[in-house]
Design an enzyme around this catalytic site. Structure first.
Site, PDB file in Angstrom:
ATOM      1  CG  ASP A  32      13.098  -6.883  50.963  1.00  0.00           C
ATOM      2  OD1 ASP A  32      13.406  -8.017  50.542  1.00  0.00           O
ATOM      3  OD2 ASP A  32      12.964  -6.609  52.166  1.00  0.00           O
ATOM      4  CG  ASN A 142      64.522  49.480  36.847  1.00  0.00           C
ATOM      5  OD1 ASN A 142      64.402  49.854  35.677  1.00  0.00           O
ATOM      6  ND2 ASN A 142      64.577  50.322  37.859  1.00  0.00           N
ATOM      7  N   GLY A 183      60.975  49.155  41.812  1.00  0.00           N
ATOM      8  CA  GLY A 183      61.214  49.779  40.517  1.00  0.00           C
ATOM      9  C   GLY A 183      61.174  48.863  39.312  1.00  0.00           C
ATOM     10  CG  HIS A 258      38.032  46.018  45.622  1.00  0.00           C
ATOM     11  ND1 HIS A 258      37.973  44.640  45.616  1.00  0.00           N
ATOM     12  CD2 HIS A 258      39.355  46.327  45.614  1.00  0.00           C
ATOM     13  CE1 HIS A 258      39.202  44.138  45.619  1.00  0.00           C
ATOM     14  NE2 HIS A 258      40.056  45.140  45.609  1.00  0.00           N
ATOM     15  NE  ARG A 341      43.938  36.014  40.185  1.00  0.00           N
ATOM     16  CZ  ARG A 341      43.951  36.720  41.309  1.00  0.00           C
ATOM     17  NH1 ARG A 341      43.750  38.038  41.291  1.00  0.00           N
ATOM     18  NH2 ARG A 341      44.169  36.145  42.471  1.00  0.00           N
ATOM     19  CG  ASP A 343      41.418  40.251  43.140  1.00  0.00           C
ATOM     20  OD1 ASP A 343      42.209  39.440  43.653  1.00  0.00           O
ATOM     21  OD2 ASP A 343      40.917  41.213  43.765  1.00  0.00           O
ATOM     22  CD  GLU A 372      41.842  35.425  44.647  1.00  0.00           C
ATOM     23  OE1 GLU A 372      42.509  35.306  45.686  1.00  0.00           O
ATOM     24  OE2 GLU A 372      41.329  36.512  44.283  1.00  0.00           O
ATOM     25  CG  ASP A 447      46.722  36.430  47.520  1.00  0.00           C
ATOM     26  OD1 ASP A 447      47.091  37.495  48.032  1.00  0.00           O
ATOM     27  OD2 ASP A 447      45.890  36.358  46.603  1.00  0.00           O
ATOM     28  NE  ARG A 501      51.889  40.135  47.840  1.00  0.00           N
ATOM     29  CZ  ARG A 501      50.756  40.771  48.110  1.00  0.00           C
ATOM     30  NH1 ARG A 501      50.748  42.094  48.201  1.00  0.00           N
ATOM     31  NH2 ARG A 501      49.625  40.097  48.282  1.00  0.00           N
TER      32      ARG A 501
END
Length: 621
Positions: A32, A142, A183, A258, A341, A343, A372, A447, A501
């Site tokens: 309706d 290195n 290094g 920070h 970028r 963080d 990020e 990460d 890493r």
């Protein structure tokens, strides 16, 4: 019925610019009245009675429509419908997954649809049509003779071998007592620019390269100084010059929420010849930080004591990072950086990001700002506030973690092809077009677990490599900017931080994986269609993802089968014509009735060579 991704029901599709009209429709039997319920970015609520029309071919079906204008608003407009039928009142809203498209009926409290309203802006062409390679400098190469370690840090340890697995040395409370280093340095990156250029890389995104105590360097010691283990300003400048010669742009990691406690600004341990905020309330940096009990209790990032939070909107901090002639942003961009970028963008106030973007664009109009963000950035809420990342004044691009999650989810069988398509289409609907085509599509970062490890945790090595190759094919052919985390292209493995890493295995590369990456990167780089083309998904088997990219007369169709043991036969509503598989260079004639066989873990990337419809018209194709 309402489908937010069908232009019959919502026109135009997806996010819209300010000042645009949007037509919304809903249809159903024996209705309706229908009302459009709107919630504007300001929080204002409106209910609009919709115009009613009968569908000619279906006497009991009615279409209700109305047109709204976005005005000068920016932000999210939410909408749902109120339906009146036979004296009953019910509601129609978004699906429960909040993915857009077809919705559902609710008795009350419908989930709303989203319209993103933004100010027109344009991402740099070099970025959105490029290939990004992420480098964790200490672990890449290195460049010194005899691999000499430059300026090793006190109370740290250097790995005996380049191929040692990374580890942390922690005390009983879990804090790190000695940072670890291999290094790698910026000279090493310069020496490998030829490799990156040959691979097809057009931009390098560096993890932090400024002076810091840790190996990850997210605890900045001095924003205006290259970490001595990496080199100095002259080396950075040379890197930018040499990279530019090869068409490679430099993107830096800005850690602005920070600093480090061991920094020129906080100076908790007295290692800097400055008066830090920890040492005196008279320090010029004191107002940057928030102390609850001076000096030992202070706000810090996620409770990590060596990373004290800053108040980003303090005028002296804004001057230092953004506004000053020799601000952090201006200094490094004047030396050759082309973008940043950000963080933990969630930790940065919208005002800070807007001001940083303004200064960046003043310095270099075609610079890029990447955030990020781990979720759909269009509707992200952090600390109780809806973020304004994609409204036109902030981010050009976001790290597309949803893409990674969905590719992995599909290939490991946690979602099927239909859910994958729904999730991709939700981003396409919610993001302004420039942002959608500028998403940084990654399969792994510093990460996350290494992408090959994710698959190896669930499959044999042989099958894991097959899944990796499919993931790369999807990554290189969907809209967005392909991102490669250093070493993924040669089969580097690793679990969670710090194992993800590890070093680049120079001389020990998996050449089968590298060959696939090179082939897929060539396909991507040489195709205007894959960089700029529109996107259309096909509905297929649950194990098969198929989509089309099209731009002017160019058309490329990607088909992948995640099933590792069974072939799939599918038909696609495609143009009749001759196609070439860009991976194998084999040609075949296809049309909408042709069954396409896709073998176990097979990838087909089909480029239209001859359009039969054009040929019939006598037009030279």
């Amino acid at each position: 019925m309402h489908d937010s991704q069908n232009t019959w029901f919502r026109n135009p599709f997806g996010a819209v610019e300010t000042g645009r009209d949007i037509t919304l429709k809903i249809e159903g039997d024996d209705i309706d009245e229908a009302y459009l319920n709107l919630i504007y970015p300001s929080g204002e609520n409106r209910s609009v009675r919709m115009n009613k029309e009968q569908k000619v071919q279906y006497p009991n079906t009615f279409v209700f429509s109305t047109t709204i204008n976005t005005g000068d608003r920016r932000g999210l407009i939410f909408y749902s419908f109120t339906i009146k039928q036979y004296g009953r009142v019910f509601f129609y809203g978004n699906n429960q997954e909040f993915l857009g498209g077809e919705g559902k009926i609710y008795n009350n409290n419908p989930i709303s649809y989203q319209i993103t309203v933004y100010r027109e802006c344009e991402s740099p062409k070099w970025y959105k049509e490029g290939i990004v390679y992420q480098i964790f400098v200490d672990r890449f190469f290195n460049g010194n003779e005899c691999c000499k370690i430059e300026n090793p840090k006190s109370n740290s340890f250097i790995y005996a071998r380049w191929d040692d697995r990374p580890m942390y040395i922690k005390n009983n409370d879990g804090s790190i007592v000695r940072w670890d280093f291999y290094g790698g340095n910026l000279l090493g990156v310069i020496k490998k620019l030829g490799y990156l250029h040959e691979l097809g890389v057009t931009a390098i995104y560096f993890n932090p390269i400024f002076e810091a105590s840790s190996s990850h360097r997210y605890d900045t010691g001095d924003y205006k100084k290259i970490d001595p283990m990496f080199g100095d300003e002259d080396i950075f400048k040379k890197l930018c010059v040499e990279a530019e010669k090869l068409g490679i742009h430099i993107i830096l990691d800005g850690v602005f929420s920070h600093t480090g406690s061991d920094s020129i600004y906080f100076n908790k341990y007295g290692n800097y010849d400055s008066v830090g905020a920890y040492q005196s309330k008279e320090s010029p940096y004191y107002e940057w930080y928030q102390f609850s009990y001076y000096p030992d209790k202070y706000e810090c990032w996620w409770g990590i004591g060596n990373q004290p939070n800053v108040n980003e909107l303090v005028p002296s901090y804004l001057d230092y990072i953004i506004y000053d002639k020799d601000s952090v942003i201006n200094k490094w961009m004047n030396l050759g950086a082309d973008g940043w970028r950000l963080d933990v963008a969630d930790e940065l106030p919208d005002k800070f990001i807007k001001e940083l973007k303004k200064e960046m664009k003043k310095n270099k109009k075609d610079s890029v700002l990447i955030g990020e963000v781990w979720e759909d950035a269009s509707n992200k809420v952090s600390y109780g506030s809806r973020r304004e990342y994609l409204y036109g004044d902030e981010l050009d691009s976001t790290m597309n973690y949803p893409f990674r999650d969905d590719v992995i989810g599909f290939l490991l069988g946690n979602i099927d092809s239909r859910m994958f398509i729904r999730k991709m289409m939700s981003l396409k609907e919610n993001y302004p077009r420039e942002n959608f085509y500028s998403m940084m599509n990654m399969l792994g970062t510093h990460d996350t677990e290494r992408i090959l490890t994710v698959f190896e945790n669930n499959r044999s090595r042989q099958d894991a490599v097959k899944l990796l190759k499919i993931a790369v094919a999807i990554q290189m052919t969907l809209p967005g900017v392909p991102h490669i985390y250093y070493g993924d292209e040669v089969g580097v493995t690793g679990g969670k931080d710090p194992d993800n890493r590890s070093t680049y295995p120079w001389g020990k590369e998996d050449n089968d994986i590298l060959s696939h990456y090179k082939k897929m990167l060539r396909i991507r780089t040489r195709s205007t269609c894959l960089k700029k083309g529109e996107l259309r998904f096909y509905g297929t088997d649950y194990d098969v993802i198929a989509f089309e990219r099209y731009y002017k007369n160019e058309k490329v169709i990607t088909v992948v089968n995640r099933n590792l043991s069974s072939s799939k036969n599918i038909t696609l509503d495609i143009l009749e014509g001759e196609y070439e598989n860009m991976l194998t260079e084999k040609k075949e004639v296809l049309d909408s009735k042709t069954s396409i066989k896709v073998g176990p873990a097979e990838i087909k990337i089909l480029k239209l060579l001859i359009d039969k419809r054009i040929n019939i018209l006598g037009i030279n194709s």
